[in-house]
Design an enzyme around this catalytic site. Structure first.
Site, mmCIF file in Angstrom:
data_model
loop_
_atom_site.group_PDB
_atom_site.id
_atom_site.type_symbol
_atom_site.label_atom_id
_atom_site.label_comp_id
_atom_site.label_asym_id
_atom_site.label_seq_id
_atom_site.Cartn_x
_atom_site.Cartn_y
_atom_site.Cartn_z
ATOM 1 N N HIS A 54 0.847 -1.201 0.000
ATOM 2 C CA HIS A 54 0.000 0.000 0.000
ATOM 3 C C HIS A 54 0.877 1.243 0.000
ATOM 4 C CE1 HIS A 54 0.709 -0.592 4.313
ATOM 5 N NE2 HIS A 54 0.186 0.567 4.610
ATOM 6 N N HIS A 56 1.321 3.915 1.995
ATOM 7 C CA HIS A 56 1.820 4.667 3.156
ATOM 8 C C HIS A 56 3.347 4.806 3.122
ATOM 9 C CE1 HIS A 56 -1.982 4.006 5.816
ATOM 10 N NE2 HIS A 56 -2.071 5.097 5.069
ATOM 11 N N ASP A 58 5.706 4.576 5.200
ATOM 12 C CA ASP A 58 6.580 3.569 5.811
ATOM 13 C C ASP A 58 6.582 2.246 5.033
ATOM 14 O OD1 ASP A 58 3.869 3.441 6.800
ATOM 15 O OD2 ASP A 58 4.539 1.972 8.280
ATOM 16 N N HIS A 59 5.995 2.264 3.849
ATOM 17 C CA HIS A 59 6.028 1.064 2.988
ATOM 18 C C HIS A 59 6.600 1.360 1.607
ATOM 19 C CE1 HIS A 59 3.626 -1.338 5.894
ATOM 20 N NE2 HIS A 59 3.363 -0.112 6.306
ATOM 21 N N HIS A 112 -7.597 -0.702 5.624
ATOM 22 C CA HIS A 112 -6.516 0.152 6.159
ATOM 23 C C HIS A 112 -6.318 1.326 5.199
ATOM 24 C CE1 HIS A 112 -2.776 1.173 8.225
ATOM 25 N NE2 HIS A 112 -2.131 1.120 7.084
ATOM 26 N N ASP A 131 -0.230 -3.902 6.218
ATOM 27 C CA ASP A 131 -0.844 -3.400 7.452
ATOM 28 C C ASP A 131 -2.307 -3.821 7.566
ATOM 29 O OD1 ASP A 131 1.558 -2.221 7.952
ATOM 30 O OD2 ASP A 131 0.864 -0.142 7.768
ATOM 31 N N HIS A 169 4.724 -4.816 10.221
ATOM 32 C CA HIS A 169 5.275 -4.240 11.459
ATOM 33 C C HIS A 169 5.504 -5.309 12.527
ATOM 34 C CE1 HIS A 169 4.570 0.137 10.658
ATOM 35 N NE2 HIS A 169 3.656 -0.346 9.833
HETATM 36 FE FE FE Z 1 2.690 0.726 8.158
HETATM 37 ZN ZN ZN Z 2 -0.009 1.563 6.609
#
Ligand code: FE
Ligand code: ZN
Length: 253
Positions: A54, A56, A58-59, A112, A131, A169
């Site tokens: 996805h 975001h 942090d990905h 999400h 996530d 995570h």
């Molecule tokens: Fe994340």
């Molecule tokens: Zn995420």
């Protein structure tokens, strides 16, 4: 196939994936470029593909730099083509895509984010769930609604029980504390929590989780079970209401 978790940022995992036969190299959800570059250099590997579950930060944070260094191709959901930086290969729900000689089935699992996908390696029975499904948890609902998230989790639940779950995570310890709070006499959960404590004390990843174990211990996957409904004082209530309640409790945990 070989899979190496690479800790990124505070508690993210990127995963370097390596096809033994075709020597194809990929990375799933690179939060940042440098830990990936370090690992690849140390092991004398070149990167062919970047797979994003996805959009975001942090990905996808490492996408552009990694693409520049290795000339790698970026793979993501077609519906999120405007949000996945550098995307080259756009996949749809239910579509199959070959990573070396491994067939990946794409599952669209919104909730999400609206464009979240799972990469399921069919032969190897390995799922990258980003996530959406965590070990003993599920992702926060940011763009979708509870109905979508529950439906997405139900899609994952239908994968073979021996499927290995690689999530985005290392939240497992905190998630276990939450599950324990509402499901304390679940023996399998208790045992799993002991193992998690041991692993985390040595700073070892708790990932991958096995889907079959998650079905017995992850409270978010148990919302249809009477035993759990009774514990939550929600006997005979429908699964959706139970799921919404559990998700709300976790948001406040
Ligand atoms: Fe994340
Ligand atoms: Zn995420």
């Amino acid at each position: 196939m070989k899979i190496n978790p690479i800790p990124c940022l505070e508690d993210n995992y990127a995963y370097i994936i390596y096809n033994n036969l075709t020597k194809t190299v990929g990375v799933v959800d690179p939060s940042e470029a440098s830990p990936i570059v370090n690992f690849l250099k140390k092991n004398n590997l070149k990167l062919d593909y970047i797979l994003n579950t996805h959009h975001h930060f942090d990905h996808i944070g490492g996408n552009i730099e990694l693409k520049k260094i290795f000339n790698a191709k970026i793979v993501g959901f077609s519906g999120d083509k405007s949000r996945i930086p550098g995307i080259d290969i756009m996949l749809n729900d239910d579509e199959r895509w070959m990573f070396g000689d491994s067939s990946i089935k794409v599952l669209h699992i919104p909730g999400h984010t609206s464009g979240h996908i799972c990469f399921f390696f069919e032969k190897e029975k390995i799922a990258f769930t980003g996530d959406t499904l965590f070990s003993l948890g599920c992702g926060r609902i940011f763009e979708g609604d509870h109905h979508q998230m529950l439906e997405s989790l139900n899609k994952i639940k239908k994968l073979p029980k021996e499927t290995l779950i690689y999530c985005g995570h290392e939240y497992t310890y905190k998630n276990a504390e939450f599950c324990m709070k509402y499901d304390v006499d679940n023996l399998e959960l208790k045992n799993k929590f002991l193992k998690i404590k041991e692993l985390r004390a040595k700073n070892i990843p708790t990932i991958p989780a096995v889907l079959g174990d998650e079905l017995k211990t992850n409270i978010f996957l148990r919302c249809s079970e009477n035993e759990l409904k009774i514990k939550l004082n929600m006997k005979n209530q429908d699964n959706f209401k139970v799921f919404r309640k559990v998700r709300d409790l976790k948001d406040k945990f």
